[in-house]
Design a protein around this motif. Structure first.
Motif, PDB file in Angstrom:
ATOM      1  N   THR A 468     -22.085 -21.575  25.171  1.00  0.00           N
ATOM      2  CA  THR A 468     -22.797 -22.632  25.876  1.00  0.00           C
ATOM      3  C   THR A 468     -24.079 -22.081  26.477  1.00  0.00           C
ATOM      4  N   ALA A 469     -25.044 -22.969  26.712  1.00  0.00           N
ATOM      5  CA  ALA A 469     -26.368 -22.523  27.154  1.00  0.00           C
ATOM      6  C   ALA A 469     -26.364 -22.038  28.600  1.00  0.00           C
ATOM      7  N   LYS A 470     -25.602 -22.676  29.472  1.00  0.00           N
ATOM      8  CA  LYS A 470     -25.674 -22.350  30.898  1.00  0.00           C
ATOM      9  C   LYS A 470     -24.747 -21.199  31.282  1.00  0.00           C
ATOM     10  N   ALA A 471     -23.448 -21.380  31.019  1.00  0.00           N
ATOM     11  CA  ALA A 471     -22.465 -20.394  31.487  1.00  0.00           C
ATOM     12  C   ALA A 471     -22.119 -19.351  30.436  1.00  0.00           C
ATOM     13  N   ALA A 472     -22.660 -19.468  29.220  1.00  0.00           N
ATOM     14  CA  ALA A 472     -22.375 -18.517  28.144  1.00  0.00           C
ATOM     15  C   ALA A 472     -20.874 -18.433  27.846  1.00  0.00           C
ATOM     16  N   ARG A 473     -20.186 -19.556  27.923  1.00  0.00           N
ATOM     17  CA  ARG A 473     -18.778 -19.617  27.565  1.00  0.00           C
ATOM     18  C   ARG A 473     -18.643 -20.002  26.092  1.00  0.00           C
ATOM     19  N   ASN A 474     -17.440 -19.836  25.580  1.00  0.00           N
ATOM     20  CA  ASN A 474     -17.200 -20.219  24.194  1.00  0.00           C
ATOM     21  C   ASN A 474     -17.405 -21.721  24.025  1.00  0.00           C
ATOM     22  N   ASP A 475     -18.270 -22.073  23.097  1.00  0.00           N
ATOM     23  CA  ASP A 475     -18.600 -23.480  22.860  1.00  0.00           C
ATOM     24  C   ASP A 475     -17.545 -24.060  21.909  1.00  0.00           C
ATOM     25  N   ALA A 476     -16.475 -24.593  22.482  1.00  0.00           N
ATOM     26  CA  ALA A 476     -15.384 -25.130  21.668  1.00  0.00           C
ATOM     27  C   ALA A 476     -15.815 -26.383  20.913  1.00  0.00           C
ATOM     28  N   TYR A 477     -16.704 -27.168  21.487  1.00  0.00           N
ATOM     29  CA  TYR A 477     -17.141 -28.394  20.813  1.00  0.00           C
ATOM     30  C   TYR A 477     -17.903 -28.066  19.533  1.00  0.00           C
ATOM     31  N   ARG A 478     -18.804 -27.113  19.597  1.00  0.00           N
ATOM     32  CA  ARG A 478     -19.553 -26.730  18.406  1.00  0.00           C
ATOM     33  C   ARG A 478     -18.632 -26.092  17.369  1.00  0.00           C
ATOM     34  N   ALA A 479     -17.673 -25.316  17.832  1.00  0.00           N
ATOM     35  CA  ALA A 479     -16.724 -24.706  16.895  1.00  0.00           C
ATOM     36  C   ALA A 479     -15.879 -25.769  16.202  1.00  0.00           C
ATOM     37  N   ALA A 480     -15.451 -26.795  16.942  1.00  0.00           N
ATOM     38  CA  ALA A 480     -14.671 -27.867  16.328  1.00  0.00           C
ATOM     39  C   ALA A 480     -15.495 -28.601  15.269  1.00  0.00           C
TER      40      ALA A 480
END
Length: 574
Positions: A468-480
């Motif tokens: 993710t752009a802000k928190a640099a967490r795993n972007d599960a939505y984009r992966a899905a």
């Protein structure tokens, strides 16, 4: 020179907003422009005398960019939240092979129909016909809503709500002599609406050919089983397996992305389609030019074909007549006459992303119409002359009312993946039928009890580096979204079986038609092109891709690596 009046950015934004509203028709046309306009002049078109909004003849006609877009209904916010929680909490268990069986009766049950064009005549004005069609479409929606309430079987899956797209189907059905219903070989039960097939064969009295497209994405035994089931349910229809560009058989693991487009003469299925049309026409139309065209395509080499395609693209002429948005699709078409002027008109209809445009390109032998992985690329019908005696008509894809699981619609590419608000339930539907962690080579989850749909998306995001752009967490939505695109493209091959296939699997694998399909797979090679042998049933393998296949952990071929050490960077999964 007079000094200009000051014009703030806020006033400019307000002016642009009002112009957009006037284009869309959301705001009434005022006599003057914005009071703070620089020139103080009237907007273009406002100098005309005032019109009556209730009079359709005097209503202004504006360009609407959303006129032909897909309009599919979606779930409510409460349903989306419930699906999201389920994807995060419920464990995904791999179901037995029988879970891949899909009965067409569960998709298109009784009470589900599609809108028909009301009776019309040349004495009607375009405004009267448009109003009559809108009223009939409203009655259809109300009847479908009442039927759904009486049955109590749950909501109908999202279907097309854009009347303009249905008008395209009406025109194609009216002007065509033979209807080519394009179906995806991975899930034909979703792509063959019984109401449409019955309307074509019984109400209109026209020929129907079911093209089992994308055969390369389904095992030959499964394609043979579907072909026999479709013939049993629709005895008056012909079933023609089709492939735009044959490929090598699939290997275990995630399939490598293939090059799409070009090399249309390698298609397997045009010869079988010609024979099916000859049996329907029965000599009333001379199709010798079509046969001669296929023989010339089989004789010339692939390099000559590519050179000829480039020359035709540069010339932008020839035997093509593209009917786009120049004519009003609501106006009455020419009265239908069977084989008018000795020309056979073939209409390609079906659901979005079934491969209608790819089939048309394969028949024409070049990229006559544009194709895309996203559904809804074709927005208005187009006609192309294959020969002076054969005309092809490409219709936009329509989503018919059905009771199909929404996740299946997404995996089939019918529903635009980019418009999904909650893609995790579709990932869970796929993971319960395919071993996604093994195919994608994901790391074991933190939860020792098993995988959830959310865990699979997070693991894929971590492997692909989606943050993710802000928190640099795993972007599960984009992966899905990435996983769903892999399934829609056929790199993760979810192939549904007809009912009772698991119990008769050995029978279908040893069926003579299965061997014929496997034999015709070699028809796409340049040295083996030509008319099919008489004993062969039809083709296998499709979808304009050519190349090798490899699992996610396999290395690229040494030759390609030596030629380009960065070739692997082009093999992005999303």
């Amino acid at each position: 020179m007079p000094r200009k009046r000051p014009f703030s950015a806020k006033q400019k934004r307000q002016q642009l907003k009002e112009r957009r509203e006037r284009r869309r028709g959301d705001a009434p046309q005022g006599p003057d422009s914005h009071p703070e306009s620089r020139s103080g002049s009237r907007e273009r078109g406002n100098a005309a005398p005032p019109t009556d909004p209730g009079d359709p003849s005097t209503a202004p006609r504006r360009h609407d960019p959303t006129r032909f877009r897909l309009q599919l209904g979606g779930p409510r916010a409460e349903e989306l939240a419930r699906r999201r929680r389920r994807a995060q909490e419920e464990l995904v268990e791999l179901l037995p092979e029988t879970a891949l069986e899909l009965d067409p009766d569960t998709i298109y049950g009784p009470g589900l129909d599609f809108p028909r064009r009301p009776p019309w005549s040349y004495a009607m004005s375009p405004e009267e016909l448009r109003g009559k069609e809108e009223a009939a479409f409203g009655v259809f929606l109300e009847a479908l809503k009442d039927q759904r309430g009486r049955d109590g079987d749950g909501d109908v899956a999202p279907f097309e709500h854009n009347l303009e797209t249905w008008r395209q189907l009406w025109r194609v059905l009216e002007m065509s002599d033979v209807i080519l219903l394009i179906t995806d070989a991975r899930h034909p039960a979703l792509n063959v609406p019984p109401a449409l097939a019955k309307h074509v064969t019984e109400d209109l009295g026209k020929g129907l050919v079911l093209i089992l497209n994308k055969i390369d994405l389904a095992p030959p035994s499964v394609a043979t089983a579907w072909s026999h089931l479709l013939r049993a349910r629709l005895p008056s229809a012909r079933v023609v397996p089709f492939t735009s560009s044959p490929r090598r058989p699939q290997k275990p693991g995630l399939q490598r992305r293939q090059r799409r487009g070009g090399g249309w003469s390698r298609a397997v299925g045009p010869w079988q389609l010609l024979e099916a049309c000859e049996s329907i026409v029965g000599g009333e139309v001379d199709l010798s030019s079509w046969r001669a065209r296929l023989e010339r395509a089989a004789a010339r080499g692939e390099e000559e074909e590519e050179e000829e395609e480039e020359e035709r693209a540069a010339a932008a002429g020839g035997d093509t007549e593209a009917t786009e948005d120049g004519d009003d699709p609501t106006g009455p078409p020419r009265q239908w006459e069977r084989y008018r002027h000795g020309v056979l008109t073939l209409g390609c209809v079906g659901l979005p992303n079934a491969g209608k445009s790819s089939v048309l390109n394969a028949l024409v032998g070049r990229s006559a119409v544009s194709v895309s992985r996203a559904p809804g690329r074709t927005r208005y019908f187009q006609t192309h002359f294959l020969t002076p005696r054969v005309r092809l008509c490409d219709c936009p894809g329509l989503v018919f009312p059905s009771r199909a699981p929404p996740a299946l619609q997404v995996l089939a590419g019918v529903f635009p993946i980019s418009q999904l608000q909650e893609p995790y339930s579709a990932v869970g539907f796929l993971a319960s039928r395919l071993p996604l962690p093994d195919l994608l080579q994901l790391r074991p989850p933190t939860n020792p009890s098993g995988w959830t749909a959310w865990d699979i998306c997070e693991a894929w995001a971590e492997k692909r580096g989606y943050k993710t752009a802000k928190a640099a967490r795993n972007d599960a939505y984009r992966a899905a979204n990435s996983i769903l695109r892999l399934a829609a493209e056929g790199r993760l091959r979810l192939c549904l079986r007809p009912p009772g296939y698991a119990a008769q699997k050995e029978h279908w694998e040893q069926h003579p038609d299965t061997a014929a399909l496997a034999a015709l797979q070699d028809q796409g090679d340049p040295e083996n092109r030509g008319p099919p042998p008489p004993e062969a049933l039809t083709s296998e393998e499709e979808e304009g891709d050519s190349g090798e296949e490899a699992g996610p952990g396999e290395a690229p071929p040494p030759a390609s690596t030596a030629a380009n050490p960065f070739a692997l960077l082009a093999e992005d999964e999303c």
